[in-house]
Design a protein around this motif. Structure first.
Motif, PDB file in Angstrom:
ATOM      1  N   VAL A 191       0.862  -1.282   0.021  1.00  0.00           N
ATOM      2  CA  VAL A 191       0.121  -0.083   0.181  1.00  0.00           C
ATOM      3  C   VAL A 191       0.880   1.296  -0.047  1.00  0.00           C
ATOM      4  CG1 VAL A 191      -0.157   0.378   2.514  1.00  0.00           C
ATOM      5  CG2 VAL A 191      -2.053   1.110   1.123  1.00  0.00           C
ATOM      6  N   GLU A 192       2.168   0.976   0.368  1.00  0.00           N
ATOM      7  CA  GLU A 192       3.151   2.203   0.658  1.00  0.00           C
ATOM      8  C   GLU A 192       3.863   2.676  -0.570  1.00  0.00           C
ATOM      9  OE1 GLU A 192       2.917   4.488   3.138  1.00  0.00           O
ATOM     10  OE2 GLU A 192       1.749   3.256   4.400  1.00  0.00           O
ATOM     11  N   LEU A 193       3.629   1.604  -1.805  1.00  0.00           N
ATOM     12  CA  LEU A 193       4.304   1.948  -3.148  1.00  0.00           C
ATOM     13  C   LEU A 193       3.610   3.116  -3.921  1.00  0.00           C
ATOM     14  CD1 LEU A 193       6.036   1.374  -5.467  1.00  0.00           C
ATOM     15  CD2 LEU A 193       4.220  -0.353  -6.163  1.00  0.00           C
ATOM     16  N   PRO A 194       2.640   3.262  -4.070  1.00  0.00           N
ATOM     17  CA  PRO A 194       2.073   4.566  -4.498  1.00  0.00           C
ATOM     18  C   PRO A 194       2.454   5.685  -3.926  1.00  0.00           C
ATOM     19  CG  PRO A 194       0.252   2.897  -4.557  1.00  0.00           C
ATOM     20  CD  PRO A 194       1.412   2.409  -3.755  1.00  0.00           C
ATOM     21  N   SER A 195       2.262   5.741  -2.602  1.00  0.00           N
ATOM     22  CA  SER A 195       2.553   7.108  -1.908  1.00  0.00           C
ATOM     23  C   SER A 195       4.336   7.368  -1.869  1.00  0.00           C
ATOM     24  CB  SER A 195       2.062   6.846  -0.555  1.00  0.00           C
ATOM     25  OG  SER A 195       2.589   5.743   0.069  1.00  0.00           O
ATOM     26  N   GLN A 196       4.814   6.380  -1.531  1.00  0.00           N
ATOM     27  CA  GLN A 196       6.174   6.771  -1.543  1.00  0.00           C
ATOM     28  C   GLN A 196       7.023   7.089  -2.969  1.00  0.00           C
ATOM     29  OE1 GLN A 196       7.389   3.846   2.656  1.00  0.00           O
ATOM     30  NE2 GLN A 196       8.175   3.378   0.616  1.00  0.00           N
ATOM     31  N   LEU A 197       6.244   6.367  -4.057  1.00  0.00           N
ATOM     32  CA  LEU A 197       6.691   6.504  -5.301  1.00  0.00           C
ATOM     33  C   LEU A 197       6.500   8.130  -5.829  1.00  0.00           C
ATOM     34  CD1 LEU A 197       7.645   5.716  -8.064  1.00  0.00           C
ATOM     35  CD2 LEU A 197       5.508   4.855  -8.496  1.00  0.00           C
ATOM     36  N   TYR A 198       5.171   8.516  -5.287  1.00  0.00           N
ATOM     37  CA  TYR A 198       4.791   9.965  -5.513  1.00  0.00           C
ATOM     38  C   TYR A 198       5.680  10.862  -4.965  1.00  0.00           C
ATOM     39  CZ  TYR A 198       1.811  13.255  -7.625  1.00  0.00           C
ATOM     40  OH  TYR A 198       1.345  14.282  -8.286  1.00  0.00           O
ATOM     41  N   GLU A 199       6.248  10.574  -3.743  1.00  0.00           N
ATOM     42  CA  GLU A 199       7.455  11.684  -3.188  1.00  0.00           C
ATOM     43  C   GLU A 199       8.551  11.969  -4.164  1.00  0.00           C
ATOM     44  OE1 GLU A 199       9.099  10.120   0.518  1.00  0.00           O
ATOM     45  OE2 GLU A 199       7.297   9.255   1.006  1.00  0.00           O
ATOM     46  N   HIS A 200       8.924  10.960  -5.146  1.00  0.00           N
ATOM     47  CA  HIS A 200      10.093  11.151  -6.049  1.00  0.00           C
ATOM     48  C   HIS A 200       9.763  12.684  -7.139  1.00  0.00           C
ATOM     49  CE1 HIS A 200      12.430   7.467  -5.262  1.00  0.00           C
ATOM     50  NE2 HIS A 200      11.406   7.087  -5.073  1.00  0.00           N
ATOM     51  N   TRP A 201       8.755  12.810  -7.112  1.00  0.00           N
ATOM     52  CA  TRP A 201       8.280  14.044  -8.109  1.00  0.00           C
ATOM     53  C   TRP A 201       8.648  15.164  -7.417  1.00  0.00           C
ATOM     54  CZ3 TRP A 201       6.146   9.470  -9.454  1.00  0.00           C
ATOM     55  CH2 TRP A 201       6.353   8.988 -10.712  1.00  0.00           C
TER      56      TRP A 201
ATOM     57  N   PHE B 150      10.501   4.452  -9.896  1.00  0.00           N
ATOM     58  CA  PHE B 150      10.822   5.642 -10.333  1.00  0.00           C
ATOM     59  C   PHE B 150      11.939   5.427 -11.329  1.00  0.00           C
ATOM     60  CE2 PHE B 150      12.580   9.848 -10.386  1.00  0.00           C
ATOM     61  CZ  PHE B 150      11.488  10.583 -10.709  1.00  0.00           C
ATOM     62  N   ALA B 151      12.733   4.594 -11.401  1.00  0.00           N
ATOM     63  CA  ALA B 151      13.972   4.435 -12.255  1.00  0.00           C
ATOM     64  C   ALA B 151      13.499   4.177 -13.597  1.00  0.00           C
ATOM     65  CB  ALA B 151      14.903   3.105 -11.739  1.00  0.00           C
ATOM     66  N   ALA B 152      12.389   3.517 -13.368  1.00  0.00           N
ATOM     67  CA  ALA B 152      11.624   2.757 -14.861  1.00  0.00           C
ATOM     68  C   ALA B 152      11.262   3.977 -15.452  1.00  0.00           C
ATOM     69  CB  ALA B 152      10.251   2.109 -14.300  1.00  0.00           C
ATOM     70  N   PHE B 153      10.784   5.126 -14.901  1.00  0.00           N
ATOM     71  CA  PHE B 153      10.439   6.355 -15.559  1.00  0.00           C
ATOM     72  C   PHE B 153      11.747   7.110 -16.047  1.00  0.00           C
ATOM     73  CE2 PHE B 153       6.293   5.896 -13.263  1.00  0.00           C
ATOM     74  CZ  PHE B 153       5.739   6.703 -14.053  1.00  0.00           C
ATOM     75  N   GLU B 154      12.752   7.161 -15.206  1.00  0.00           N
ATOM     76  CA  GLU B 154      14.066   7.792 -15.717  1.00  0.00           C
ATOM     77  C   GLU B 154      14.595   6.857 -16.993  1.00  0.00           C
ATOM     78  OE1 GLU B 154      15.734   9.665 -11.807  1.00  0.00           O
ATOM     79  OE2 GLU B 154      15.940   7.482 -11.944  1.00  0.00           O
ATOM     80  N   GLU B 155      14.221   5.652 -17.077  1.00  0.00           N
ATOM     81  CA  GLU B 155      14.883   4.749 -18.159  1.00  0.00           C
ATOM     82  C   GLU B 155      14.135   4.987 -19.601  1.00  0.00           C
ATOM     83  OE1 GLU B 155      14.657   1.048 -16.781  1.00  0.00           O
ATOM     84  OE2 GLU B 155      16.125   1.202 -14.916  1.00  0.00           O
ATOM     85  N   ALA B 156      12.753   5.201 -19.045  1.00  0.00           N
ATOM     86  CA  ALA B 156      11.787   5.384 -20.234  1.00  0.00           C
ATOM     87  C   ALA B 156      11.738   6.699 -20.911  1.00  0.00           C
ATOM     88  CB  ALA B 156      10.376   5.132 -19.863  1.00  0.00           C
TER      89      ALA B 156
END
Length: 671
Positions: free
Chosen positions: A489-499, A614-620
């Motif tokens: 459940v914390e994946l979407p929340s912690q992922l959004y911190e990267h933005w 988030f690395a997936a976004f950077e790679e894409a």
């Protein structure tokens, strides 16, 4: 007269009519809703027709609409705007609700219908989502004790009721300690504090009815005080009060409550055939076993502790240069770490904070959601439960998606921390309903309100949870939004911190509160360069708490949790100058309810994935790559609990990550 909670809500988007609801409405509404739900359950269990997915599972999904309305409204105000009447109601409601749901899970006729469907599952012609809901419903009944008989069944109901009451007592004791303690500050005591801390202390003094500025136990005030106050004696006094919450003796002491909770959880697990509570709790999570949790935590603990000990040596030298002998203490760490950050990164929190206005950070979170998912946010003028609250309509391509509510400021009536909840979850059955989602935070008030960088990260974190609720697109509410494994459940929340850390986001939205000027490029560079500063400290205080939580539940329940806590910290070699993020008497994640019990590790388990995601976004192609954003929505944000968490992540990323991405992200190993 009809009860406004249970009547049809004619407000915009059917938001709860808070202006019409009084505290006197809650008890009769609950009694009426409980009876209606009990009647619905009895009818399902006694249905003379053979069990089918429609007349049993879907009937359960459709039941209890009135109860959902009561609980969504009540627990929103009980957590974010409590008062003595609401606290008394909460104490009264907890055992009633526990008994109500225990009666459902122990309804043998109802369980037989569910079990019959489970036995026939391969012949029912179910969709993938329906099969998932059937599995989760059957598993939920079994794990609730539906298969127990006689004395074991009766004892399980007693345990559930008692745990509900104890969790409420733990929460209210903690709130009482946080609400009643404050430390008055004289004008001389303000020396050395930046203006934003002084302003927050004066605002807190007004809220407490004091004659002047005060320090409270709100994290948004006490942490900056510990960072900036040169008065070591006051830092020690504030720190000791902060860490003593729930352990001050008297009626609000939580230590005996914690011990009883742990004992009852162990008994509950053993009644269900598990060796201990951790084995029971983790069976349905991604981690599956206590050993896998411990392995992850120790992989992180070793490099984090090494980093923290190296940092402690530097901070001790700085303290000694100030003429203070003896060991570095926990109330010294933040003060000297802030000095070190300013010296090494030339980054001054007091100079940074005017660039992190609350309103601009809200705009930043909305802007990122627009660029990634096409969401638009328009302010709504609707009555809410407190004047501090704000609301927005969320749309996409002109179509209504959700209502988002933000309640951002600390106050004495609000429990500590930050959280996201759905006052109404997304579903398509038995009717289409769009979510009403709320983020609750505890930021210091100001004009304008200014955030620390950690506050801004918290805002993005909770908004990530909100996106998980708002973008949900499933049929059944029981698997909607954040109804997923706790360690997912914390994946979407912690992922959004990267933005928040994307340079172009800060460049656009980090503007000075007085001049409106954007953050200077050199400051932006320093902010991003210092992103991993003091990660040894932050990681150690978190992992220590997670390891203690695991130790409480992986084995016999400790008769004295405080003694067991001391043992665990000694076993792992906890650095003297760092305290646990949450010690047992105020560890609400673990003792206010079962949510994060034996599961506080979940943030780190999710962080392993969020660093990789988030690395997936950077790679894409960058942080705002729309194809990768579409994949994130399609495979994770929209799917709720419709599939196993591991399968959802594999669909998004193509593989599962290792811990190296997390360690690199925290700067604990060389890139």
């Amino acid at each position: 007269m009809s009860n406004p909670i249970l009547s049809d809500w004619t407000t915009p988007f059917e938001i709860a009519p808070f202006a019409e609801i009084s505290d006197d409405d809650f008890a009769p509404a609950l009694e009426q809703a409980l009876q209606a739900h009990a009647d619905q359950i009895a009818a399902i269990a006694a249905n003379p027709e053979p069990p089918s997915f429609a007349n049993t599972i879907e009937a359960l999904e459709a039941a209890g609409e009135g109860l959902s309305k009561v609980l969504s409204v009540f627990y929103t105000v009980a957590g974010a705007d409590s008062n003595p009447a609401r606290e008394a109601l909460q104490r009264d409601f907890s055992p009633k609700l526990a008994a109500h749901f225990a009666a459902i899970s122990s309804n043998k006729a109802l369980f037989r219908r569910v079990a019959d469907l489970w036995a026939q599952r391969d012949d029912l012609g179910l969709t993938e989502e329906q099969a998932r809901v059937l599995m989760l419903t059957h598993r939920g009944f079994v794990r609730s004790g539906a298969a127990l008989q006689g004395e074991a069944d009766a004892r399980m109901q007693e345990i559930k009721a008692r745990l509900a009451s104890l969790g409420t007592a733990f929460t209210q004791n903690l709130l009482a300690d946080e609400r009643t303690w404050f430390m008055p500050l004289s004008e001389d005591d303000l020396d050395g504090l930046p203006d934003f801390v002084i302003d927050a202390a004066r605002a807190a003094g007004r809220e407490k009815g004091a004659d002047g500025p005060v320090v409270t136990l709100s994290r948004s005030l006490i942490v900056p005080f510990l960072q900036f106050s040169p008065r070591r004696d006051l830092r020690e006094k504030a720190y000791r009060a902060w860490t003593a919450r729930g352990a001050n003796g008297g009626e609000t002491d939580n230590r005996d409550i914690a011990a009883e909770i742990l004992k009852l959880r162990e008994e509950r697990a053993r009644l269900l055939g598990y060796e201990n509570f951790a084995a029971f709790k983790l069976e349905t999570e991604m981690a599956r076993t206590p050993q896998r949790v411990r392995d992850l935590l120790m992989q992180v603990w070793t490099p984090a502790k090494a980093r923290a000990e190296a940092d402690a040596a530097v901070l001790t030298q700085m303290m000694q240069a100030d003429g203070i002998n003896g060991p570095l203490e926990p109330w010294d760490w933040r003060y000297y770490a802030e000095k070190r950050r300013k010296a090494e990164h030339d980054l001054d929190e007091a100079a940074l904070k005017p660039y992190l206005q609350l309103d601009r950070m809200i705009e930043a979170a909305f802007s990122c959601a627009n660029r990634l998912f096409g969401l638009e946010f328009a302010p709504l003028d609707v009555p809410l439960y407190h004047p501090d609250c704000r609301a927005w309509e969320v749309t996409r391509d002109g179509q209504h998606v959700a209502v988002f509510i933000g309640d951002y400021f600390a106050r004495g009536s609000k429990r500590s921390g930050a959280w996201c909840s759905a006052m109404r979850a997304q579903a398509k059955f038995p009717k289409v309903q769009r979510p009403v989602v709320i983020n609750v935070c505890n930021f210091a008030k100001g004009d304008p309100a200014l955030l620390s960088y950690d506050d801004a990260r918290t805002l993005f974190h909770e908004f990530g949870h909100a996106l998980h609720q708002m973008l949900s697109n499933v049929t059944y509410e029981s698997i909607s939004g954040t109804s997923v494994a706790r360690d997912f459940v914390e994946l979407p929340s912690q992922l959004y911190e990267h933005w928040l850390e994307v340079p172009e986001v800060l460049a656009e939205f980090a503007t000075h509160a007085e001049t409106g000027a954007p953050m200077p490029p050199e400051m932006l560079e320093k902010v991003l360069g210092a992103a991993n500063f003091d990660q040894g400290f932050q990681t150690v205080e978190y992992v220590a708490s997670a390891l203690v939580d695991l130790a409480f539940h992986d084995g016999p329940a400790p008769a004295d949790p405080m003694a067991r806590q001391v043992e665990v910290l000694a076993e792992i070699g906890m650095p003297h100058a760092i305290g646990m993020r949450h010690a047992a008497p105020h560890f609400a994640h673990v003792f206010a309810g079962d949510g994060y019990s034996s599961g506080y590790y979940s943030y780190m388990w999710s962080e392993v994935m969020d660093a990789d995601a988030f690395a997936a976004f950077e790679e894409a192609g960058g942080a705002f790559d729309r194809e990768k954003a579409r994949a994130l929505e399609d495979h994770i944000l929209s799917t709720g609990g419709s599939k196993e968490a591991e399968d959802l992540y594999l669909a998004f990323r193509g593989r599962l990550p290792g811990v190296d991405a997390l360690l690199k992200g925290r700067g604990l190993i060389a890139v």
